[in-house]
Design a protein around this motif. Structure first.
Motif, PDB file in Angstrom:
ATOM      1  N   ASN A 267       0.860  -1.165   0.321  1.00 22.15           N
ATOM      2  CA  ASN A 267      -0.103  -0.088   0.018  1.00 22.15           C
ATOM      3  C   ASN A 267       0.890   1.431  -0.021  1.00 22.15           C
ATOM      4  O   ASN A 267       0.343   2.342  -0.400  1.00 22.15           O
ATOM      5  CB  ASN A 267      -0.971   0.054   1.054  1.00 22.15           C
ATOM      6  CG  ASN A 267      -2.117  -0.827   1.170  1.00 22.15           C
ATOM      7  OD1 ASN A 267      -2.671  -1.239  -0.177  1.00 22.15           O
ATOM      8  ND2 ASN A 267      -2.428  -1.767   1.934  1.00 22.15           N
ATOM      9  N   VAL A 275      -5.901   2.609  -1.999  1.00 22.91           N
ATOM     10  CA  VAL A 275      -5.461   1.906  -0.808  1.00 22.91           C
ATOM     11  C   VAL A 275      -6.555   1.602  -0.242  1.00 22.91           C
ATOM     12  O   VAL A 275      -6.737   0.499   0.466  1.00 22.91           O
ATOM     13  CB  VAL A 275      -4.588   2.984   0.168  1.00 22.91           C
ATOM     14  CG1 VAL A 275      -4.301   2.268   1.352  1.00 22.91           C
ATOM     15  CG2 VAL A 275      -3.195   2.929  -0.437  1.00 22.91           C
ATOM     16  N   ASN A 278      -8.027  -1.303  -1.399  1.00 25.08           N
ATOM     17  CA  ASN A 278      -6.829  -2.462  -0.892  1.00 25.08           C
ATOM     18  C   ASN A 278      -7.144  -3.222   0.446  1.00 25.08           C
ATOM     19  O   ASN A 278      -7.172  -4.271   0.704  1.00 25.08           O
ATOM     20  CB  ASN A 278      -5.703  -2.038  -1.055  1.00 25.08           C
ATOM     21  CG  ASN A 278      -4.947  -2.480  -2.246  1.00 25.08           C
ATOM     22  OD1 ASN A 278      -5.519  -3.218  -3.282  1.00 25.08           O
ATOM     23  ND2 ASN A 278      -3.656  -2.354  -2.610  1.00 25.08           N
TER      24      ASN A 278
END
Length: 498
Positions: A267, A275, A278
């Motif tokens: 990240n 992010v 993610n």
């Protein structure tokens, strides 16, 4: 007294707590004042936090032998085995720090409600325990109001380290407990004795009254019912390390390390908006509430995002919640952490004018995160807010942050701070809850005539109300003094340890 050894003791539920303020009580600890009958979790915490991972693993592997010895041969030998593995070679100062900074939180979560009802009603309170006195004393005196702890005493070498053996007469069980009570009280014996096993009958028989704590399943006393709240505590483990929990934790550790490295380094180079997605894929739960402030317009200075402080990741996760780059200021950061940080991080110097100039300069560049507590707090309390930030801008947005972790804490005082984010991300599903509050009205800022302290205190109360946390006047210095015996001034080095 021989006849007294054959007395039958009633269950503690039949013990009255009225009119006890001028009387003396002597109580056992494990299984009596504490719900748990085994002291293993507390030995494990000493072995891990004052010792090492290898020592903790050795203690865990000894459990079958120790429990077998306890049941079929000797309680004293079993406890001495735990003492030797957990304490041998450790500095007494390290044991004392763990006993004051790590153990109280776990002891406080294990107090027996019925025993506490009785114990708390007495004017003079003594604890008679087989556990090492050094391990129990801080919690017993500060949270249970004990006048004295009579426990197993450790042998100490000339270099100030525990040898791993108990001083004579040895581990305090059975007759040794009885002898210790006679030495302490002489002819003026306690009014009440409390215990949970046959080995407690010897000292209980000396008391004018005696009651047994039955081995029934019961919920521990809520922590807020004790004499003092647990505000600060140290150590990496979230759950009380029973043998099963310890085994599962050690089995999870290699998986957690790999998972943490992936969560951190995958990240770091990505934009904050990506992010956030993610995080979902990687099992990191991010809950965003409220309305995030919009990015500053051209020629406009950024807003100051004033957060309570839970972990070192607060500014990074706040940036992810906003979906854009921001800057942050911190009291200490290693060169490596600064290098890999996905957002700009500037260390404050603790020089008022210099820090003020830094903050103003960063606000000219865009939004800025600041945590005026100056250090993290794990429990539902807010430390005193430094007022410097309130003097520098009237564009202030309070941000309430709450975190949840199930295995490891992502903060430390005595350990290596460099590892803090890795430990947080080692949890199976770490959770961040970020609530953006409304920008502070202009009439409540310094520009409208409010003092910086008034503004800081107001924001502390607002954040406390949002989170359900209690506001305190405690500071970073108070925290470090209690848990590390220092003033909280942390030097920046390649490897940063406080």
């Amino acid at each position: 007294m021989v006849m007294g050894a054959h007395r039958r003791f009633e269950p503690i539920s039949k013990c009255s707590s009225d009119g006890r303020s001028n009387q003396t009580v002597a109580a056992d600890l494990d299984g009596t004042l504490l719900v748990s009958r085994s002291a293993f979790p507390y030995f494990m915490l000493v072995a891990l936090e004052a010792g090492s991972l290898i020592r903790a693993l050795l203690l865990l592997t000894s459990v079958p032998f120790v429990y077998f010895t306890y049941i079929f041969f000797s309680e004293s030998v079993a406890i001495q085995t735990f003492i030797f593995i957990a304490f041998a070679g450790l500095k007494i100062r390290d044991i004392e720090l763990v006993s004051s900074a790590v153990l109280p939180k776990f002891y406080a979560e294990d107090v027996h409600p019925e025993t506490w009802r009785v114990f708390n009603s007495f004017g003079k309170r003594y604890i008679i325990t087989a556990s090492p006195r050094i391990m129990v004393e801080n919690f017993a005196k500060n949270f249970l109001g004990a006048d004295k702890v009579i426990g197993t005493e450790l042998e100490v070498s000339k270099s100030g380290r525990a040898t791993g053996f108990a001083k004579k007469p040895g581990v305090l069980v059975g007759e040794h407990k009885k002898a210790a009570v006679l030495r302490e009280f002489g002819g003026d014996l306690p009014d009440l004795g409390l215990g949970d096993s046959k080995t407690d009958h010897d000292f209980m028989s000396l008391c004018k009254e005696g009651y047994m704590v039955p081995r029934t399943k019961i919920e521990p006393l809520p922590r807020n019912k004790l004499l003092s709240p647990v505000i600060f505590h140290e150590g990496r483990l979230v759950q009380r390390p029973t043998p099963i929990v310890s085994l599962l934790t050690f089995l999870w550790m290699p998986i957690g390390i790999v998972l943490s490295l992936i969560r951190v380094y995958v990240n770091v180079p990505l934009p904050e908006k990506i992010v956030r997605y993610n995080y979902k894929i990687m099992g990191i739960k991010l809950v965003v509430k409220g309305t995030p402030p919009p990015p500053p317009k051209a020629g406009q200075s950024g807003v100051l995002l004033v957060c309570n402080h839970r972990t070192i990741l607060d500014p990074v996760v706040t940036a992810v919640a906003l979906g854009r780059k921001i800057s942050c200021v911190t009291y200490s950061i290693s060169k490596f952490s600064e290098l890999i940080s996905p957002i700009k991080a500037v260390a404050l110097s603790r020089e008022r004018e210099k820090d003020a100039a830094h903050i103003k300069s960063l606000l000219e560049e865009g939004d800025l995160v600041i945590c005026p507590e100056g250090t993290t707090c794990r429990e539902p309390f807010l430390l005193r807010f430094s007022a410097l930030f309130a003097e520098l801008t009237d564009r202030i947005v309070p941000v309430a942050i709450h975190t949840k972790q199930s295995v490891f804490y992502g903060t430390t005082v005595r350990g290596y701070k460099f590892f803090d984010p890795y430990f947080f991300f080692m949890n199976p599903m770490p959770t961040y809850e970020i609530t953006f509050l409304n920008q502070l009205p202009s009439e409540l800022t310094c520009r409208a005539g409010k003092s910086a302290i008034e503004v800081a205190n107001y924001i502390q109360r607002v954040l406390g109300g949002t989170l359900g946390f209690e506001c305190t006047n405690l500071t970073r210095k108070d925290k470090y003094s209690l848990m590390a015996g220092t003033d909280g001034q942390v030097a920046t080095k390649k490897k940063e340890k406080s």
